[in-house]
Write a protein that holds these residues in place. Structure first.
Motif, PDB file in Angstrom:
ATOM      1  N   LEU A  16       1.191  -0.823   0.271  1.00 37.06           N
ATOM      2  CA  LEU A  16      -0.365  -0.172  -0.195  1.00 37.06           C
ATOM      3  C   LEU A  16       1.481   1.368  -0.117  1.00 37.06           C
ATOM      4  O   LEU A  16       0.690   2.251  -1.179  1.00 37.06           O
ATOM      5  N   VAL A  17       2.120   0.811   0.730  1.00 38.79           N
ATOM      6  CA  VAL A  17       2.977   2.301   1.019  1.00 38.79           C
ATOM      7  C   VAL A  17       3.603   2.535  -0.972  1.00 38.79           C
ATOM      8  O   VAL A  17       3.799   3.441  -1.150  1.00 38.79           O
ATOM      9  N   PHE A  19       2.016   1.427  -3.526  1.00 38.62           N
ATOM     10  CA  PHE A  19       1.398   2.304  -3.925  1.00 38.62           C
ATOM     11  C   PHE A  19       1.399   4.182  -4.220  1.00 38.62           C
ATOM     12  O   PHE A  19       1.135   4.023  -5.359  1.00 38.62           O
ATOM     13  N   ALA A  20       1.219   4.256  -3.139  1.00 38.49           N
ATOM     14  CA  ALA A  20       1.202   5.707  -2.612  1.00 38.49           C
ATOM     15  C   ALA A  20       1.776   6.411  -2.799  1.00 38.49           C
ATOM     16  O   ALA A  20       2.012   7.731  -4.055  1.00 38.49           O
ATOM     17  N   VAL A  21       3.423   5.817  -3.394  1.00 41.30           N
ATOM     18  CA  VAL A  21       4.899   6.292  -3.831  1.00 41.30           C
ATOM     19  C   VAL A  21       3.966   5.901  -5.002  1.00 41.30           C
ATOM     20  O   VAL A  21       4.571   7.064  -6.059  1.00 41.30           O
ATOM     21  N   ILE A  22       4.249   5.272  -5.203  1.00 39.19           N
ATOM     22  CA  ILE A  22       4.186   5.310  -7.279  1.00 39.19           C
ATOM     23  C   ILE A  22       2.659   6.348  -8.197  1.00 39.19           C
ATOM     24  O   ILE A  22       3.639   7.496  -8.600  1.00 39.19           O
ATOM     25  N   LEU A  23       1.649   6.338  -7.233  1.00 40.39           N
ATOM     26  CA  LEU A  23       0.455   7.395  -6.752  1.00 40.39           C
ATOM     27  C   LEU A  23       1.967   9.178  -7.120  1.00 40.39           C
ATOM     28  O   LEU A  23       0.569   9.571  -7.931  1.00 40.39           O
ATOM     29  N   ARG A  43       1.094   7.441   6.058  1.00 42.78           N
ATOM     30  CA  ARG A  43       2.303   6.173   5.345  1.00 42.78           C
ATOM     31  C   ARG A  43       3.367   5.757   6.668  1.00 42.78           C
ATOM     32  O   ARG A  43       3.227   4.021   6.188  1.00 42.78           O
ATOM     33  N   VAL A  44       3.453   6.325   7.737  1.00 43.90           N
ATOM     34  CA  VAL A  44       4.075   6.049   9.035  1.00 43.90           C
ATOM     35  C   VAL A  44       2.749   4.509   9.627  1.00 43.90           C
ATOM     36  O   VAL A  44       3.191   3.934  10.474  1.00 43.90           O
ATOM     37  N   GLY A  45       2.027   4.712   9.622  1.00 47.54           N
ATOM     38  CA  GLY A  45       0.890   3.540  10.325  1.00 47.54           C
ATOM     39  C   GLY A  45       1.490   2.597   9.310  1.00 47.54           C
ATOM     40  O   GLY A  45       1.043   1.425  10.310  1.00 47.54           O
ATOM     41  N   TYR A  46       1.068   2.670   8.076  1.00 46.02           N
ATOM     42  CA  TYR A  46       1.422   1.335   7.154  1.00 46.02           C
ATOM     43  C   TYR A  46       2.444   0.339   7.428  1.00 46.02           C
ATOM     44  O   TYR A  46       2.552  -0.412   7.803  1.00 46.02           O
ATOM     45  N   LEU A  47       3.807   1.465   7.553  1.00 50.87           N
ATOM     46  CA  LEU A  47       5.320   0.670   8.265  1.00 50.87           C
ATOM     47  C   LEU A  47       5.426   0.846   9.007  1.00 50.87           C
ATOM     48  O   LEU A  47       5.919  -0.290   9.081  1.00 50.87           O
ATOM     49  N   ALA A  48       4.375   0.923  10.387  1.00 49.35           N
ATOM     50  CA  ALA A  48       4.304   0.529  11.201  1.00 49.35           C
ATOM     51  C   ALA A  48       4.117  -0.302  11.219  1.00 49.35           C
ATOM     52  O   ALA A  48       4.687  -2.010  12.500  1.00 49.35           O
ATOM     53  N   ILE A  49       2.716  -0.911  10.906  1.00 49.11           N
ATOM     54  CA  ILE A  49       2.159  -2.589  11.066  1.00 49.11           C
ATOM     55  C   ILE A  49       2.849  -2.991  10.373  1.00 49.11           C
ATOM     56  O   ILE A  49       3.303  -4.574  11.101  1.00 49.11           O
ATOM     57  N   ALA A  50       3.711  -3.761   9.328  1.00 45.07           N
ATOM     58  CA  ALA A  50       4.676  -3.865   8.324  1.00 45.07           C
ATOM     59  C   ALA A  50       6.137  -4.314   9.159  1.00 45.07           C
ATOM     60  O   ALA A  50       6.259  -5.444   9.510  1.00 45.07           O
ATOM     61  N   GLN A 134     -11.775   8.155  -3.271  1.00 46.54           N
ATOM     62  CA  GLN A 134     -11.027   9.283  -2.926  1.00 46.54           C
ATOM     63  C   GLN A 134     -10.263   8.328  -2.226  1.00 46.54           C
ATOM     64  O   GLN A 134     -10.156   7.036  -0.904  1.00 46.54           O
ATOM     65  N   VAL A 135      -8.646   8.590  -2.383  1.00 46.03           N
ATOM     66  CA  VAL A 135      -7.364   8.496  -1.832  1.00 46.03           C
ATOM     67  C   VAL A 135      -7.014   7.540   0.021  1.00 46.03           C
ATOM     68  O   VAL A 135      -6.997   6.738   0.284  1.00 46.03           O
ATOM     69  N   PRO A 136      -7.902   8.795   0.685  1.00 44.24           N
ATOM     70  CA  PRO A 136      -8.693   8.169   1.743  1.00 44.24           C
ATOM     71  C   PRO A 136      -9.242   8.072   2.627  1.00 44.24           C
ATOM     72  O   PRO A 136      -8.933   6.585   3.309  1.00 44.24           O
ATOM     73  N   GLU A 137     -10.292   7.701   1.221  1.00 48.54           N
ATOM     74  CA  GLU A 137     -11.431   6.511   1.628  1.00 48.54           C
ATOM     75  C   GLU A 137     -10.808   5.632   1.531  1.00 48.54           C
ATOM     76  O   GLU A 137     -11.116   4.592   2.367  1.00 48.54           O
ATOM     77  N   TRP A 138      -9.535   4.534   0.496  1.00 47.56           N
ATOM     78  CA  TRP A 138      -9.708   4.020   0.597  1.00 47.56           C
ATOM     79  C   TRP A 138      -8.487   3.223   1.443  1.00 47.56           C
ATOM     80  O   TRP A 138      -8.501   2.696   2.561  1.00 47.56           O
ATOM     81  N   SER A 139      -7.440   4.318   2.386  1.00 48.29           N
ATOM     82  CA  SER A 139      -6.631   3.980   2.871  1.00 48.29           C
ATOM     83  C   SER A 139      -7.224   3.853   4.172  1.00 48.29           C
ATOM     84  O   SER A 139      -7.071   2.786   5.565  1.00 48.29           O
ATOM     85  N   LEU A 140      -8.701   4.217   4.889  1.00 42.44           N
ATOM     86  CA  LEU A 140      -9.741   3.925   5.879  1.00 42.44           C
ATOM     87  C   LEU A 140     -10.214   3.070   5.627  1.00 42.44           C
ATOM     88  O   LEU A 140      -9.908   1.917   6.505  1.00 42.44           O
TER      89      LEU A 140
END
Length: 159
Positions: A16-17, A19-23, A43-50, A134-140
């Motif tokens: 997901l991170v 994908f966000a960077v590619i976008l 992004r920090v949240g996704y990286l922390a989960i990873a 929207q991207v934030p909605e996908w993230s949520l």
């Protein structure tokens, strides 16, 4: 939860991170997707989960601790993404430049890895929808899915 499942969650969060960077780098429908301060915090949240799921695989005696930390990271992500979704539906609350942007961009990571951690966009900016959201909605959505998966599997016996 099994080690393989932790690896799947870790790789999915990293995906997901990526994908966000590619976008961010290539845009979508001719529009540049510059990350706002809340995007960087997500992004920090996704990286922390990873990272916590990866550590749960490697350090078995502390697996429950890392699982709980990944769960807290997902809850953090739900709150940040929820705030951004709220801002999208209430654009009148935005004041232009976000003071959070200045704070985030002062971190060393923002200076060392700007393509990943530098905030340039507005949190309330309406960008083209991707598959209707929207991207934030996908993230949520994805933070919520990860939160529920981690919550349900927290007390299950390892298989």
């Amino acid at each position: 939860m099994s080690s393989v499942r932790y690896l799947y969650i870790s790789l999915f969060s990293l995906g997901l991170v990526i994908f966000a960077v590619i976008l961010q780098q290539s845009g979508y429908q001719g529009v540049s997707f510059l990350p706002c301060p809340l995007c960087i915090l997500q992004r920090v949240g996704y990286l922390a989960i990873a990272i916590f799921c990866f550590l749960a695989v490697g350090i078995a005696p502390f697996r429950k601790l890392f699982h709980a930390l990944a769960l807290l990271s997902a809850a953090y992500g739900v709150s940040v993404a929820g705030r951004q979704v709220w801002l999208l539906s209430h654009p009148e609350t935005s004041c232009g430049i976000d003071p959070l942007e200045i704070w985030i961009n002062q971190f060393q990571l923002s200076k060392d890895i700007p393509w990943l951690f530098k905030a340039d966009g507005l949190c309330s900016a309406k960008l083209p929808a991707i598959l209707g959201l929207q991207v934030p909605e996908w993230s949520l959505f994805w933070f919520s899915v990860l939160f529920l998966v981690l919550l349900v599997t927290l007390f299950k016996k390892r298989t």
